[in-house]
Design a protein around this motif. Sequence first.
Motif, PDB file in Angstrom:
ATOM      1  N   ASN A   7       0.986  -1.306  -0.008  1.00 47.33           N
ATOM      2  CA  ASN A   7      -0.022  -0.256  -0.033  1.00 47.33           C
ATOM      3  C   ASN A   7       0.844   1.325   0.045  1.00 47.33           C
ATOM      4  OD1 ASN A   7      -2.477  -1.377  -0.015  1.00 47.33           O
ATOM      5  ND2 ASN A   7      -2.675  -1.454   2.054  1.00 47.33           N
ATOM      6  N   VAL A   8       1.845   1.015   0.804  1.00 48.68           N
ATOM      7  CA  VAL A   8       2.912   2.243   0.737  1.00 48.68           C
ATOM      8  C   VAL A   8       3.571   2.461  -0.596  1.00 48.68           C
ATOM      9  CG1 VAL A   8       5.022   3.126   1.752  1.00 48.68           C
ATOM     10  CG2 VAL A   8       3.185   2.190   3.023  1.00 48.68           C
ATOM     11  N   TRP A   9       3.659   1.180  -1.253  1.00 49.79           N
ATOM     12  CA  TRP A   9       4.629   1.337  -2.588  1.00 49.79           C
ATOM     13  C   TRP A   9       3.575   2.081  -3.582  1.00 49.79           C
ATOM     14  CZ3 TRP A   9       3.258  -0.990  -7.389  1.00 49.79           C
ATOM     15  CH2 TRP A   9       4.298  -0.791  -8.312  1.00 49.79           C
ATOM     16  N   ARG A  10       2.188   1.608  -3.528  1.00 49.10           N
ATOM     17  CA  ARG A  10       1.051   2.176  -4.241  1.00 49.10           C
ATOM     18  C   ARG A  10       0.916   3.588  -4.134  1.00 49.10           C
ATOM     19  NH1 ARG A  10      -2.672  -2.876  -3.587  1.00 49.10           N
ATOM     20  NH2 ARG A  10      -1.731  -4.160  -5.139  1.00 49.10           N
ATOM     21  N   MET A  11       0.829   3.726  -3.016  1.00 42.95           N
ATOM     22  CA  MET A  11       0.617   5.504  -2.743  1.00 42.95           C
ATOM     23  C   MET A  11       1.900   6.234  -3.316  1.00 42.95           C
ATOM     24  SD  MET A  11      -2.057   5.748  -1.282  1.00 42.95           S
ATOM     25  CE  MET A  11      -2.198   7.458  -0.594  1.00 42.95           C
ATOM     26  N   GLU A  12       3.208   5.712  -3.019  1.00 41.48           N
ATOM     27  CA  GLU A  12       4.215   6.302  -3.710  1.00 41.48           C
ATOM     28  C   GLU A  12       4.265   6.440  -4.947  1.00 41.48           C
ATOM     29  OE1 GLU A  12       7.616   8.642  -3.597  1.00 41.48           O
ATOM     30  OE2 GLU A  12       6.308   8.220  -2.184  1.00 41.48           O
ATOM     31  N   MET A  13       3.794   5.251  -5.925  1.00 39.24           N
ATOM     32  CA  MET A  13       3.759   5.496  -7.170  1.00 39.24           C
ATOM     33  C   MET A  13       2.696   6.570  -7.604  1.00 39.24           C
ATOM     34  SD  MET A  13       4.934   4.028  -9.614  1.00 39.24           S
ATOM     35  CE  MET A  13       5.805   2.715  -9.034  1.00 39.24           C
ATOM     36  N   TRP A  14       1.490   6.500  -6.991  1.00 38.56           N
ATOM     37  CA  TRP A  14       0.423   7.332  -7.446  1.00 38.56           C
ATOM     38  C   TRP A  14       0.994   8.818  -7.212  1.00 38.56           C
ATOM     39  CZ3 TRP A  14      -3.515   7.394 -10.377  1.00 38.56           C
ATOM     40  CH2 TRP A  14      -4.467   8.611 -10.208  1.00 38.56           C
ATOM     41  N   PRO A  29      -6.391  13.414 -12.354  1.00 43.12           N
ATOM     42  CA  PRO A  29      -7.648  12.943 -11.974  1.00 43.12           C
ATOM     43  C   PRO A  29      -7.742  12.355 -10.622  1.00 43.12           C
ATOM     44  CG  PRO A  29      -6.759  11.719 -13.735  1.00 43.12           C
ATOM     45  CD  PRO A  29      -5.889  12.496 -13.460  1.00 43.12           C
ATOM     46  N   ARG A  30      -8.856  12.467  -9.991  1.00 41.15           N
ATOM     47  CA  ARG A  30      -8.711  11.637  -8.673  1.00 41.15           C
ATOM     48  C   ARG A  30      -9.058  10.072  -9.052  1.00 41.15           C
ATOM     49  NH1 ARG A  30     -13.096  13.577  -4.512  1.00 41.15           N
ATOM     50  NH2 ARG A  30     -12.076  12.031  -3.421  1.00 41.15           N
ATOM     51  N   GLU A  35     -11.652   5.234 -11.719  1.00 39.86           N
ATOM     52  CA  GLU A  35     -11.697   3.937 -11.779  1.00 39.86           C
ATOM     53  C   GLU A  35     -10.670   3.415 -12.817  1.00 39.86           C
ATOM     54  OE1 GLU A  35     -15.725   2.197 -12.185  1.00 39.86           O
ATOM     55  OE2 GLU A  35     -16.200   3.884 -10.767  1.00 39.86           O
ATOM     56  N   THR A  36      -9.601   3.433 -12.405  1.00 36.45           N
ATOM     57  CA  THR A  36      -8.248   3.189 -13.385  1.00 36.45           C
ATOM     58  C   THR A  36      -7.210   2.631 -12.738  1.00 36.45           C
ATOM     59  OG1 THR A  36      -7.171   3.807 -15.221  1.00 36.45           O
ATOM     60  CG2 THR A  36      -7.356   5.590 -13.571  1.00 36.45           C
ATOM     61  N   THR A  37      -6.121   2.517 -13.117  1.00 35.79           N
ATOM     62  CA  THR A  37      -4.971   2.004 -12.363  1.00 35.79           C
ATOM     63  C   THR A  37      -3.604   2.999 -12.586  1.00 35.79           C
ATOM     64  OG1 THR A  37      -4.120   0.429 -14.199  1.00 35.79           O
ATOM     65  CG2 THR A  37      -5.794  -0.384 -12.617  1.00 35.79           C
ATOM     66  N   ALA A  38      -2.511   2.763 -11.940  1.00 36.35           N
ATOM     67  CA  ALA A  38      -1.369   3.506 -12.050  1.00 36.35           C
ATOM     68  C   ALA A  38      -1.041   2.988 -13.497  1.00 36.35           C
ATOM     69  CB  ALA A  38      -0.364   3.027 -11.026  1.00 36.35           C
ATOM     70  N   LEU A  39      -1.132   1.833 -13.788  1.00 37.59           N
ATOM     71  CA  LEU A  39      -0.707   1.448 -15.137  1.00 37.59           C
ATOM     72  C   LEU A  39      -1.283   2.103 -16.279  1.00 37.59           C
ATOM     73  CD1 LEU A  39       1.406  -0.755 -16.307  1.00 37.59           C
ATOM     74  CD2 LEU A  39      -0.685  -2.377 -16.382  1.00 37.59           C
ATOM     75  N   HIS A  40      -2.597   2.413 -16.102  1.00 37.51           N
ATOM     76  CA  HIS A  40      -3.535   3.150 -16.963  1.00 37.51           C
ATOM     77  C   HIS A  40      -2.834   4.537 -17.152  1.00 37.51           C
ATOM     78  CE1 HIS A  40      -6.239  -0.233 -16.907  1.00 37.51           C
ATOM     79  NE2 HIS A  40      -6.824   0.354 -18.193  1.00 37.51           N
ATOM     80  N   MET A  41      -2.752   5.000 -15.882  1.00 36.46           N
ATOM     81  CA  MET A  41      -2.128   6.459 -15.580  1.00 36.46           C
ATOM     82  C   MET A  41      -0.699   6.735 -16.537  1.00 36.46           C
ATOM     83  SD  MET A  41      -4.607   8.018 -14.661  1.00 36.46           S
ATOM     84  CE  MET A  41      -3.798   9.523 -14.540  1.00 36.46           C
ATOM     85  N   ALA A  42       0.131   5.726 -16.062  1.00 34.79           N
ATOM     86  CA  ALA A  42       1.406   5.925 -16.829  1.00 34.79           C
ATOM     87  C   ALA A  42       1.521   5.743 -18.202  1.00 34.79           C
ATOM     88  CB  ALA A  42       2.094   4.609 -16.106  1.00 34.79           C
ATOM     89  N   CYS A  43       0.554   5.118 -18.865  1.00 35.06           N
ATOM     90  CA  CYS A  43       0.413   5.106 -20.123  1.00 35.06           C
ATOM     91  C   CYS A  43      -0.130   6.248 -20.707  1.00 35.06           C
ATOM     92  CB  CYS A  43      -0.472   3.782 -20.618  1.00 35.06           C
ATOM     93  SG  CYS A  43       0.230   2.266 -20.346  1.00 35.06           S
ATOM     94  N   GLN A  44      -1.021   6.922 -20.084  1.00 30.07           N
ATOM     95  CA  GLN A  44      -2.067   8.189 -20.407  1.00 30.07           C
ATOM     96  C   GLN A  44      -0.887   9.181 -20.500  1.00 30.07           C
ATOM     97  OE1 GLN A  44      -5.540   9.028 -18.673  1.00 30.07           O
ATOM     98  NE2 GLN A  44      -5.811  10.895 -19.695  1.00 30.07           N
ATOM     99  N   ILE A  45      -0.096   9.418 -19.405  1.00 24.74           N
ATOM    100  CA  ILE A  45       0.900  10.460 -19.395  1.00 24.74           C
ATOM    101  C   ILE A  45       2.140  10.281 -20.187  1.00 24.74           C
ATOM    102  CG2 ILE A  45      -0.188  11.548 -17.582  1.00 24.74           C
ATOM    103  CD1 ILE A  45       2.010  10.442 -15.744  1.00 24.74           C
ATOM    104  N   GLY A  46       2.289   8.880 -20.738  1.00 22.53           N
ATOM    105  CA  GLY A  46       3.792   8.688 -21.363  1.00 22.53           C
ATOM    106  C   GLY A  46       4.854   8.464 -20.413  1.00 22.53           C
ATOM    107  N   ASN A  47       4.619   8.251 -19.050  1.00 27.26           N
ATOM    108  CA  ASN A  47       5.671   7.965 -18.248  1.00 27.26           C
ATOM    109  C   ASN A  47       6.267   6.427 -18.256  1.00 27.26           C
ATOM    110  OD1 ASN A  47       7.305   7.572 -15.935  1.00 27.26           O
ATOM    111  ND2 ASN A  47       6.158   9.001 -14.497  1.00 27.26           N
ATOM    112  N   VAL A  53       8.439   0.035 -14.128  1.00 27.48           N
ATOM    113  CA  VAL A  53       8.441  -0.417 -12.897  1.00 27.48           C
ATOM    114  C   VAL A  53       7.491  -1.252 -12.732  1.00 27.48           C
ATOM    115  CG1 VAL A  53       8.347   0.198 -10.392  1.00 27.48           C
ATOM    116  CG2 VAL A  53       9.940   1.447 -12.048  1.00 27.48           C
ATOM    117  N   LEU A  54       6.151  -0.716 -13.156  1.00 25.98           N
ATOM    118  CA  LEU A  54       4.839  -1.561 -12.974  1.00 25.98           C
ATOM    119  C   LEU A  54       4.791  -2.949 -13.697  1.00 25.98           C
ATOM    120  CD1 LEU A  54       2.672   1.574 -13.483  1.00 25.98           C
ATOM    121  CD2 LEU A  54       3.066   0.391 -11.188  1.00 25.98           C
TER     122      LEU A  54
END
Length: 122
Positions: A7-14, A29-30, A35-47, A53-54
């Motif tokens: 959970n700490v790792w997920r929060m740090e990733m977010w 976005p909140r 209703e998405t994942t960090a994986l989706h967010m990384a793909c959306q912003i191109g990180n 890492v994910l």
Amino acid sequence: MTNDSMNVWRMEMWRNLSLHWRKKGHQPPRWTQMETTALHMACQIGNVECLEVLLEEQPDLSFVNKSGCSPLHVAAQSGNTECVKRILQHKVHVGTQDGRKMTALHHAGMKIIHFQIMCLYI
């Protein structure tokens, strides 16, 4: 990894994704609204660094967000070709359709068409 450390790792990733998003000039976005994942967010912003890492955690690449989009769909929609390349290096079904019955290839094609149309106006 214990649940607490995960959970700490997920929060740090977010948090890192949110910082990256803000550096690009966007309001992150909140999590609950998207209703998405960090994986989706990384793909959306191109990180790509975050994506790699994910991907080391061997996530379920078929998981879809509220719109029915997989991480591959999101990367293609956003035009993040490096993210698309990284995802395709893993076993992922490329013919999966999103909520609008579109594949990642459809989204990539639309991105190219939109770019070509914009070039006509410039």
